[in-house]
Design a protein around this motif. Sequence first.
Motif, mmCIF file in Angstrom:
data_model
loop_
_atom_site.group_PDB
_atom_site.id
_atom_site.type_symbol
_atom_site.label_atom_id
_atom_site.label_comp_id
_atom_site.label_asym_id
_atom_site.label_seq_id
_atom_site.Cartn_x
_atom_site.Cartn_y
_atom_site.Cartn_z
ATOM 1 N N SER A 125 0.847 -1.184 0.000
ATOM 2 C CA SER A 125 0.000 0.000 0.000
ATOM 3 C C SER A 125 0.884 1.237 0.000
ATOM 4 O O SER A 125 2.008 1.228 0.499
ATOM 5 C CB SER A 125 -0.912 -0.011 1.231
ATOM 6 N N GLN B 212 0.392 -8.471 6.351
ATOM 7 C CA GLN B 212 0.365 -7.394 5.357
ATOM 8 C C GLN B 212 0.926 -6.089 5.912
ATOM 9 O O GLN B 212 0.781 -5.048 5.286
ATOM 10 C CB GLN B 212 -1.062 -7.157 4.860
ATOM 11 N N SER C 186 -2.594 -3.077 7.472
ATOM 12 C CA SER C 186 -3.738 -3.985 7.510
ATOM 13 C C SER C 186 -4.370 -4.036 8.896
ATOM 14 O O SER C 186 -5.349 -4.742 9.096
ATOM 15 C CB SER C 186 -3.302 -5.383 7.094
ATOM 16 N N PRO D 200 -6.230 -1.810 10.838
ATOM 17 C CA PRO D 200 -7.645 -1.455 10.995
ATOM 18 C C PRO D 200 -8.571 -2.502 10.409
ATOM 19 O O PRO D 200 -9.570 -2.885 11.023
ATOM 20 C CB PRO D 200 -7.767 -0.134 10.233
ATOM 21 N N GLN D 201 -8.174 -3.017 9.226
ATOM 22 C CA GLN D 201 -9.018 -4.015 8.570
ATOM 23 C C GLN D 201 -9.089 -5.290 9.409
ATOM 24 O O GLN D 201 -10.162 -5.887 9.560
ATOM 25 C CB GLN D 201 -8.419 -4.308 7.206
ATOM 26 N N MET D 202 -7.939 -5.685 9.996
ATOM 27 C CA MET D 202 -7.917 -6.899 10.806
ATOM 28 C C MET D 202 -8.822 -6.740 12.026
ATOM 29 O O MET D 202 -9.605 -7.631 12.365
ATOM 30 C CB MET D 202 -6.498 -7.211 11.261
ATOM 31 N N ARG E 200 -11.355 -4.735 12.332
ATOM 32 C CA ARG E 200 -12.750 -4.693 11.907
ATOM 33 C C ARG E 200 -13.274 -6.110 11.649
ATOM 34 O O ARG E 200 -14.351 -6.481 12.114
ATOM 35 C CB ARG E 200 -12.863 -3.845 10.643
ATOM 36 N N SER E 201 -12.465 -6.916 10.943
ATOM 37 C CA SER E 201 -12.958 -8.253 10.609
ATOM 38 C C SER E 201 -13.068 -9.103 11.868
ATOM 39 O O SER E 201 -14.000 -9.880 12.033
ATOM 40 C CB SER E 201 -12.043 -8.914 9.582
ATOM 41 N N ARG E 202 -12.133 -8.900 12.821
ATOM 42 C CA ARG E 202 -12.206 -9.638 14.078
ATOM 43 C C ARG E 202 -13.492 -9.269 14.826
ATOM 44 O O ARG E 202 -14.204 -10.124 15.351
ATOM 45 C CB ARG E 202 -10.969 -9.303 14.911
ATOM 46 N N THR F 271 -16.376 -7.991 13.577
ATOM 47 C CA THR F 271 -17.591 -8.516 12.946
ATOM 48 C C THR F 271 -17.697 -10.011 13.178
ATOM 49 O O THR F 271 -18.787 -10.537 13.387
ATOM 50 C CB THR F 271 -17.598 -8.223 11.439
#
Lengths: 329, 287
Positions: free
Chosen positions: A261, A303, A307, A309-311, A313-315, A317
């Motif tokens: 990124s 990553q 990565s 924030p995305q991790m 968030r997915s955790r 949800t």
Amino acid sequence: MNRRLSTRGRRELTKPAVYAGLVVIVALLPLFFGSPYIQHMLILTFIYIIAAVSFRTIVISGQFPLAHAAFMGIGAYLAAMASKWLGLSPWITIPLSALVTAGIGMLIGYPFSRLRALYYAMGSLFFGIGVIQIIYAGGSWTGGYSGLTGIPALLPGTISKIPYYYFFLGLALVSIIALYRIEFSRIGTNLKAIAQSHVVASSVGINESGYRILAVGVGCFFVGLAGAGYTHYNMVLSCSSFNFMATLWLVMYVLIGGINSFAGPIIGTIILIIIPEFFRDLKMFSPFVTAAILGIVVYLMPQGLVSLPQMVRSRLTERRNTKKVSHAS
Amino acid sequence: MELIIATLTNLLILSSMYILVALGFAFLFSMLGILNLAHGVIYMLGGYIGLTLITALGLNQWLALLLTTLIVATFGIFLEKYCFRPFVGDFNRIVMICVVITVVLQTGVNIIAGTQILSLPPFAEGIFKIGPASVSYERIVTFAIGAVLLLAVTWFVNRTKWGQQMQAISQDLEGAYLQGINVHRISALATFIGCGLAAIAGCLMGAYLCLGPFMGDFMLVKVLMLTIIAGVGSIGGIFIAGLILGSLDSVLPLLVSGAASNATAIAILVVLLLIRPQGFFGHEVEL
């Protein structure tokens, strides 16, 4: 339909606003931190951000340059020698040595463009070591082992670091914007295509070696700029700031943030330079802090830090979903 | 005459030490594609553990050499299991974990032993004389250990079952799995041997030259050069490339002075790499 359009419109407005806000906050930082040491660390962060982001520009073309700190050294030593021995003004030597560094990079990139992947990395590594040895062998011209001193300052007469702070902030912003524009232009797309498959890329008419040399040239221009700026800010040069380990640290800045990124190198540089500073009291033990940060990223975030924030968030949800399932049962 | 003999022994010792360290690196590199940038630090660690065993515990030198080898080799198994195996095939994370290992070990040695240059006591004393020429026993012993170990490793790789399994893995990883080779065990064994060899080289070089926390960086660069020039998956290639590197390092300083000799050596190597990017022996890897 209408609603989706309006959210996209809002997002297009918020993104630049967030970035502008960040820049304003960074620009106001010297007001809160008056200590010259903190300002010095922030200036170094700006310089290394330019180097790390330009490193990634070469990486997106599928080449892994392990000579990037050496190119920084070329820019730095060229600027230092031009201003010390030829008496040129720093305002001329900085752009001039950046251009010459880009030229050297492209000249070296030409024979190296037939090396791929790991072999390119190794070839550039050897080249970087060779550059350092040439600087060592340069005798009084380059200062040799003892380093080069007495380089003219960029802004003579100022003891305060604040003018330097704004100069390097501006330089970093200009470099980041320029490299961003290059990456998301047609050139950047072609570079990414070459990285994915050089066979397919050349079969659709992309000049593979030409674009790879171009990427090296662009990367070397900006890293030369960073090196030359560093020279006239620091006024003392030592070869060990540009050796193989320095290149490895640049690689770490890029990898820890996330090499896939654009924001990765910026975040990585800030984290790896600023966070160990909080633990400066540990003295000899402080490299362990850096190692701990690296270790956490290696084991938990494949990553890079981007990565995170995305991790999270997915955790979250995932947890919410499992809760729902348990409620339902 | 004196100069020729000194250069020749220097050449042989440097070459054998480079080859010793490079073999362990090349095993991992050719089998699993792991670019072990921490190999130089492991070599440095060997020297320091040997020094600690000899000076702090007062052990016999030869016993200390053996113990050092075992300690560092066991540490290698640990490294393989927890640091390399999870990241096989991921170049970026391998580089990062190797930097972590490097930083931790270098800082540790810095804190415990300090940054000053130390030296192991010599493994043999006295001077061996044939006619006008004289060679110190130290050099002879260093070279002899190196040569014996190299012969032993060559025998191991070519003649034993485990060594042939290592060769099979480096030729084709999936094929080796399909033939029922326990790849994890063999890669652990390769790391064990590689780290042990690096530790022996560290002790010998620590006695022959000197010990410093940053001696690993220098050796790592040499090892990378040697492996790349030799090509992947060829032990004979490593021997020849080691001799080339050793002769460049021992003969060039006679002809060109100071840092210029290093620059010339590297220029020659870059040209060699550009002529044959995949190395002069062995095969090409995709990474």
